[in-house]
Scaffold this active site. Structure first.
Site, PDB file in Angstrom:
ATOM      1  N   LYS A  12      -2.646  -5.362 -17.387  1.00 23.27           N
ATOM      2  CA  LYS A  12      -2.333  -6.657 -16.792  1.00 23.27           C
ATOM      3  C   LYS A  12      -2.145  -6.465 -15.292  1.00 23.27           C
ATOM      4  O   LYS A  12      -1.315  -5.650 -14.869  1.00 23.27           O
ATOM      5  CB  LYS A  12      -1.054  -7.239 -17.402  1.00 23.27           C
ATOM      6  N   THR A  57      -2.579  -7.526 -23.062  1.00 22.39           N
ATOM      7  CA  THR A  57      -2.115  -7.619 -21.681  1.00 22.39           C
ATOM      8  C   THR A  57      -0.996  -8.642 -21.548  1.00 22.39           C
ATOM      9  O   THR A  57      -0.145  -8.523 -20.671  1.00 22.39           O
ATOM     10  CB  THR A  57      -3.279  -7.973 -20.739  1.00 22.39           C
ATOM     11  N   GLN A 217      -6.363  10.875  15.396  1.00 21.77           N
ATOM     12  CA  GLN A 217      -6.317  11.926  14.381  1.00 21.77           C
ATOM     13  C   GLN A 217      -5.106  12.830  14.588  1.00 21.77           C
ATOM     14  O   GLN A 217      -4.434  13.222  13.617  1.00 21.77           O
ATOM     15  CB  GLN A 217      -7.603  12.763  14.421  1.00 21.77           C
ATOM     16  N   HIS A 245      -8.101  -1.597  18.540  1.00 24.11           N
ATOM     17  CA  HIS A 245      -8.515  -1.374  19.925  1.00 24.11           C
ATOM     18  C   HIS A 245      -7.943  -2.426  20.874  1.00 24.11           C
ATOM     19  O   HIS A 245      -7.927  -3.626  20.573  1.00 24.11           O
ATOM     20  CB  HIS A 245     -10.036  -1.405  20.023  1.00 24.11           C
TER      21      HIS A 245
END
Length: 296
Positions: A12, A57, A217, A245
């Site tokens: 679910k 579910t 990074q 940016h």
């Protein structure tokens, strides 16, 4: 040629549950989005439509609400409770995964004092947890999404190779901004979940702020390393960080200079930096990451 049934699961998705603690005049609330998925022997349902092994579910949804009746201390603890229940509910169910999103609410201040039972939705940041119960093993992956951060200085980007299609200028001064999605895997299932979450989040934020960045990074690695140095119960951190940016706007058409004051925030396209920082003395546990989206 034989046609066979491959790996499968069902559950679910996105059960929204809000639990309010009214045990004192100062109320607290937890707002969750819960998704469950079960693995096991469900081949008859796929091959012949025999539902004898199908825990509906609808029952999974109802279990979420019934378990919330006793209160929700943290997403991780609630996920552990649900995952272990589902995994042990029938002999043909071999494993369960419960993914949770926790939405924050802040108290509304009245006359400078936080109100006892009036709240406003916090920002876009969402706390997450994924609990996987698989036979005798239990794995907890916590995290967050949309933690938007920005540095107005202390970031550079230069020294990259240039080819026929490179137009980006090198810079020794830039705005660095990103929306952090992070997940971290715990080696323990007996923790102060909310306290540890706050410690991890603080470690990432402090690393972002204090690292003089030569590349996003480098910042990603510093943030992951800070978590591992601060919380020994974390085995690995996986981060996904889009580069939001900010380009220096050219004002020369108006006869104006722009001494690093006015920027154009460009939402797309964007660089997407992803990586994992991990301890080399802790064995991997890829089963803990199954069904966790958005990572390398």
């Amino acid at each position: 040629m034989a046609i066979v049934l491959g790996p499968n699961q069902y559950g679910k998705a996105e059960v929204r549950v809000v639990a309010v603690d009214r045990s004192t005049p100062r109320h607290t609330l937890v707002d969750l989005n819960v998704s469950s998925a079960l693995r096991g022997d469900f081949s008859a349902a796929h091959l012949t439509g025999d539902n004898a092994h199908v825990l509906t579910t609808d029952a999974q949804k109802n279990t979420v609400f019934a378990f919330a009746r006793d209160g929700i201390s943290s997403p991780e603890a609630f996920g552990i409770r649900l995952a272990t229940h589902f995994a042990g509910s029938y002999p043909w169910i071999s494993g369960a995964r419960v993914a949770l999103e926790s939405y924050g609410w802040d108290r509304i201040a009245v006359g400078g004092t936080p109100h006892d039972h009036a709240f406003r939705r916090a920002g876009a940041e969402v706390r997450t947890a994924v609990v996987t119960a698989d036979e005798s093993e239990l794995h907890v992956v916590a995290g967050l999404t949309d933690l938007v951060v920005l540095k107005s200085t202390g970031s550079e980007f230069w020294g990259f190779p240039r080819d026929a299609y490179t137009t980006l200028a090198e810079t020794r001064e830039r705005i660095l901004a990103t929306a952090v999605t992070a997940r971290w895997r715990y080696t323990s299932t007996d923790l102060d979940w909310s306290g540890t979450y706050d410690t991890v989040r603080t470690a990432m934020l402090e690393a972002f702020a204090s690292t003089h960045s030569l590349a996003l990074q480098q910042t990603l690695h510093a943030m992951g390393a800070a978590v591992l140095e601060t919380v020994p119960e974390v085995a690995e951190v996986r981060l996904s960080m889009p580069n939001k940016h900010h380009f220096l706007q050219d004002l020369s058409a108006f006869g104006l200079d722009n001494p690093d004051v006015v920027y154009h925030a460009d939402d797309r396209p964007y660089g997407l930096i992803e990586g994992t920082v991990l301890r080399d003395d802790v064995p991997p546990a890829e089963v803990a990451w199954q069904g966790t989206p958005g990572f390398v």
